[in-house]
Structures are given as structure tokens and as C-alpha cells.
Design a protein around this motif. Structure first.
Motif, PDB file in Angstrom:
ATOM      1  N   TYR A 140      -7.430   5.093   1.417  1.00  0.00           N
ATOM      2  CA  TYR A 140      -7.463   3.689   0.996  1.00  0.00           C
ATOM      3  C   TYR A 140      -8.428   3.510  -0.164  1.00  0.00           C
ATOM      4  O   TYR A 140      -8.130   2.820  -1.147  1.00  0.00           O
ATOM      5  CB  TYR A 140      -7.903   2.789   2.160  1.00  0.00           C
ATOM      6  CG  TYR A 140      -6.783   2.273   3.023  1.00  0.00           C
ATOM      7  CD1 TYR A 140      -5.917   1.273   2.556  1.00  0.00           C
ATOM      8  CD2 TYR A 140      -6.595   2.747   4.312  1.00  0.00           C
ATOM      9  CE1 TYR A 140      -4.898   0.781   3.360  1.00  0.00           C
ATOM     10  CE2 TYR A 140      -5.577   2.273   5.127  1.00  0.00           C
ATOM     11  CZ  TYR A 140      -4.725   1.278   4.639  1.00  0.00           C
ATOM     12  OH  TYR A 140      -3.715   0.801   5.427  1.00  0.00           O
ATOM     13  N   VAL A 184      -1.253  -6.405  -3.532  1.00  0.00           N
ATOM     14  CA  VAL A 184      -2.160  -5.949  -2.490  1.00  0.00           C
ATOM     15  C   VAL A 184      -1.517  -6.237  -1.147  1.00  0.00           C
ATOM     16  O   VAL A 184      -1.136  -7.365  -0.863  1.00  0.00           O
ATOM     17  CB  VAL A 184      -3.533  -6.664  -2.578  1.00  0.00           C
ATOM     18  CG1 VAL A 184      -4.436  -6.230  -1.430  1.00  0.00           C
ATOM     19  CG2 VAL A 184      -4.202  -6.370  -3.909  1.00  0.00           C
ATOM     20  N   THR A 185      -1.369  -5.208  -0.311  1.00  0.00           N
ATOM     21  CA  THR A 185      -0.762  -5.381   1.003  1.00  0.00           C
ATOM     22  C   THR A 185      -1.760  -5.997   1.980  1.00  0.00           C
ATOM     23  O   THR A 185      -2.967  -6.088   1.690  1.00  0.00           O
ATOM     24  CB  THR A 185      -0.296  -4.033   1.571  1.00  0.00           C
ATOM     25  OG1 THR A 185      -1.451  -3.216   1.834  1.00  0.00           O
ATOM     26  CG2 THR A 185       0.614  -3.316   0.570  1.00  0.00           C
ATOM     27  N   LYS A 229      -6.047   1.398  -8.252  1.00  0.00           N
ATOM     28  CA  LYS A 229      -5.363   0.123  -8.468  1.00  0.00           C
ATOM     29  C   LYS A 229      -6.244  -0.866  -9.233  1.00  0.00           C
ATOM     30  O   LYS A 229      -5.775  -1.590 -10.111  1.00  0.00           O
ATOM     31  CB  LYS A 229      -4.943  -0.479  -7.125  1.00  0.00           C
ATOM     32  CG  LYS A 229      -4.204  -1.813  -7.241  1.00  0.00           C
ATOM     33  CD  LYS A 229      -3.678  -2.299  -5.895  1.00  0.00           C
ATOM     34  CE  LYS A 229      -2.501  -1.462  -5.437  1.00  0.00           C
ATOM     35  NZ  LYS A 229      -1.830  -2.043  -4.244  1.00  0.00           N
ATOM     36  N   PHE A 288      -8.916  -4.002   4.198  1.00  0.00           N
ATOM     37  CA  PHE A 288      -9.843  -2.968   3.736  1.00  0.00           C
ATOM     38  C   PHE A 288     -10.827  -3.545   2.711  1.00  0.00           C
ATOM     39  O   PHE A 288     -12.033  -3.289   2.780  1.00  0.00           O
ATOM     40  CB  PHE A 288      -9.067  -1.807   3.130  1.00  0.00           C
ATOM     41  CG  PHE A 288      -9.928  -0.734   2.529  1.00  0.00           C
ATOM     42  CD1 PHE A 288     -10.622   0.157   3.335  1.00  0.00           C
ATOM     43  CD2 PHE A 288     -10.059  -0.614   1.153  1.00  0.00           C
ATOM     44  CE1 PHE A 288     -11.420   1.150   2.784  1.00  0.00           C
ATOM     45  CE2 PHE A 288     -10.855   0.363   0.594  1.00  0.00           C
ATOM     46  CZ  PHE A 288     -11.544   1.253   1.412  1.00  0.00           C
ATOM     47  N   ARG A 331      -2.903  -4.757   4.782  1.00  0.00           N
ATOM     48  CA  ARG A 331      -3.887  -3.773   5.199  1.00  0.00           C
ATOM     49  C   ARG A 331      -4.895  -3.482   4.085  1.00  0.00           C
ATOM     50  O   ARG A 331      -6.083  -3.275   4.340  1.00  0.00           O
ATOM     51  CB  ARG A 331      -3.186  -2.471   5.616  1.00  0.00           C
ATOM     52  CG  ARG A 331      -2.431  -2.586   6.912  1.00  0.00           C
ATOM     53  CD  ARG A 331      -3.365  -2.705   8.100  1.00  0.00           C
ATOM     54  NE  ARG A 331      -3.788  -1.396   8.596  1.00  0.00           N
ATOM     55  CZ  ARG A 331      -4.661  -1.227   9.583  1.00  0.00           C
ATOM     56  NH1 ARG A 331      -5.245  -2.277  10.132  1.00  0.00           N
ATOM     57  NH2 ARG A 331      -4.983  -0.010   9.991  1.00  0.00           N
ATOM     58  N   GLU A 332      -4.436  -3.492   2.849  1.00  0.00           N
ATOM     59  CA  GLU A 332      -5.344  -3.287   1.722  1.00  0.00           C
ATOM     60  C   GLU A 332      -6.323  -4.454   1.620  1.00  0.00           C
ATOM     61  O   GLU A 332      -7.506  -4.260   1.322  1.00  0.00           O
ATOM     62  CB  GLU A 332      -4.549  -3.134   0.429  1.00  0.00           C
ATOM     63  CG  GLU A 332      -3.820  -1.803   0.309  1.00  0.00           C
ATOM     64  CD  GLU A 332      -2.962  -1.717  -0.930  1.00  0.00           C
ATOM     65  OE1 GLU A 332      -2.618  -0.594  -1.344  1.00  0.00           O
ATOM     66  OE2 GLU A 332      -2.609  -2.778  -1.488  1.00  0.00           O
ATOM     67  N   MET A 350      -7.427   2.217  -3.848  1.00  0.00           N
ATOM     68  CA  MET A 350      -7.974   0.961  -4.365  1.00  0.00           C
ATOM     69  C   MET A 350      -8.739   1.190  -5.670  1.00  0.00           C
ATOM     70  O   MET A 350      -8.685   0.360  -6.581  1.00  0.00           O
ATOM     71  CB  MET A 350      -8.893   0.312  -3.322  1.00  0.00           C
ATOM     72  CG  MET A 350      -8.196  -0.227  -2.087  1.00  0.00           C
ATOM     73  SD  MET A 350      -7.103  -1.648  -2.434  1.00  0.00           S
ATOM     74  CE  MET A 350      -5.542  -0.794  -2.646  1.00  0.00           C
TER      75      MET A 350
END
Length: 213
Positions: A185, A151-152, A192, A158, A154-155, A189
């Protein structure tokens, strides 16, 4: 020993029907029924057996589902809390999750799914119907991607905003991006985390300790 279940709902016909249904399951017994959070508090003070799992209606008079879940989380942290709702509005159910619920169920849930949910909540402490109902397209896409879960930054931002009561438009403004980008996004997500809804995403983010409420 059967698993002890508690029920809170202001509609007595539904409450009795749900109680009879759960009593028909081999591994469970209903030990307390209440019409709202205040009614539950009074019954627990009389020495009623403490449930291991509590099913809580969201909309109730006197003391609603969110207030009841918060009180139970503070006073009886060992009870696994489950939100019950007539609808699947994200904001409503996310409020219950933030109050301490480990699962959410719609009131029209099939008895077979209800029993499965109770089994998973009892054994794992968590149930997310999205995990089994996500469509095959997303599963195939996710399996074709890198298997390592990452998970980055920015993610993660979010995810934290998604688990709040903000709308997607407000999330876009706070992140300084277009609403269309937020849609991207969200879809990324969902793939993911193998979920199909915002609430399912919140539950998975909390379970993976990526977001703290």
C-alpha cells in the motif's frame, strides 16, 4: 512590500543565522524572533507586527513546536506555519502537520531550497519537497498508469491511518492485513501521489482534501 517572516527556535545562534539568511532574500523580512512559543506569545502581545509565515522549531523548552503551532492555528489562523526539525522522523513531523503546519523543512535545508519553499508557501499556501525530489523511477511508472486520479476505499482508510501517529505495524493490525501488504500500500501510494516519504504522503492527502485533521 516584503513578506513578513517569524522565527521560533531555542538555539540563538541558529536563530540569528537563519534570520540573516532570510533577510538576504529580496522578497522577505524577519519581523519577530522568539526562543519558544511562550516567548512568541509575549512578543505578539507587545504589538509586534504579525508575520505572514512562521517557521517553528519542533523541539523547544517551555512551549514546544506542537503546542505553539496549535496556539497559532487557533489565535492567528491567517499565518502559514512551517515546521523546522533537526531530523526527519515521520511521527514528529506528522504531529506538526496535524497541529496546522503546511510544510516541513529540515534545518540543513540548502538556502536555495529554503527560498523556493518560502515562495511556494507564500503563493500556494503549501510546500512539499517530496514533489520535486521524488525519484524518476516512480515518475515514469506513474505516467504510464491511468492518468485519472482515483483512491479506493481501502486506500483512503490507509491514508487516514498514515496521517495518524500509528506505526506501520499498528496500521496492519487495524486494517487486518499483513505488514507486507501494508508495504505494498505504501509503495503504491507513494507512486500515485508522486512522493517519497510518509510525511510527503500526508501533506498531499491533506492538500487534496482526502484526509481531514
Amino acid at each position: 512590500m516584503k513578506t513578513r517572516i517569524g522565527l521560533i527556535d531555542d538555539h540563538q545562534l541558529f536563530l540569528k543565522s537563519l534570520s540573516l539568511m532570510i533577510e538576504s532574500f529580496r522578497e522577505y523580512e524577519v519581523v519577530v524572533e522568539a526562543l519558544n512559543g511562550k516567548d512568541l506569545q509575549e512578543k505578539l502581545q507587545t504589538g509586534t507586527s504579525i508575520p505572514e509565515i512562521m517557521l517553528i522549531d519542533v523541539n523547544m523548552p517551555v512551549m514546544d513546536g506542537v503546542a505553539t503551532a496549535r496556539w497559532l492555528t487557533e489565535q492567528h489562523p491567517g499565518i502559514k506555519l512551517v515546521a523546522l526539525s533537526m531530523n526527519d522522523e515521520d511521527k514528529t513531523i506528522i504531529s506538526m502537520i496535524r497541529a496546522g503546519c503546511c510544510a516541513y523543512l529540515l534545518k540543513d535545508t540548502h538556502p536555495t531550497e529554503l527560498e523556493k519553499a518560502l515562495e511556494e508557501i507564500n503563493s500556494k499556501g503549501f510546500y512539499n519537497g517530496d514533489a520535486s525530489n521524488v525519484n524518476y523511477r516512480r515518475l515514469i511508472i506513474s505516467q504510464d498508469k491511468d492518468q485519472q486520479f482515483k483512491v479506493t476505499g481501502r486506500e483512503l482508510q490507509f491514508l487516514e491511518l498514515v496521517c495518524s501517529d500509528r506505526t506501520y505495524k499498528q496500521i496492519a493490525l487495524e486494517m487486518g492485513i499483513a505488514e507486507r501488504t501494508v508495504d505494498g500500500y505504501r509503495e503504491a501510494m507513494f507512486e500515485k501521489f508522486k512522493v517519497a516519504s510518509r510525511v510527503g504522503l500526508c501533506l498531499e492527502a491533506i492538500r487534496k482534501n482526502l484526509v481531514r485533521l
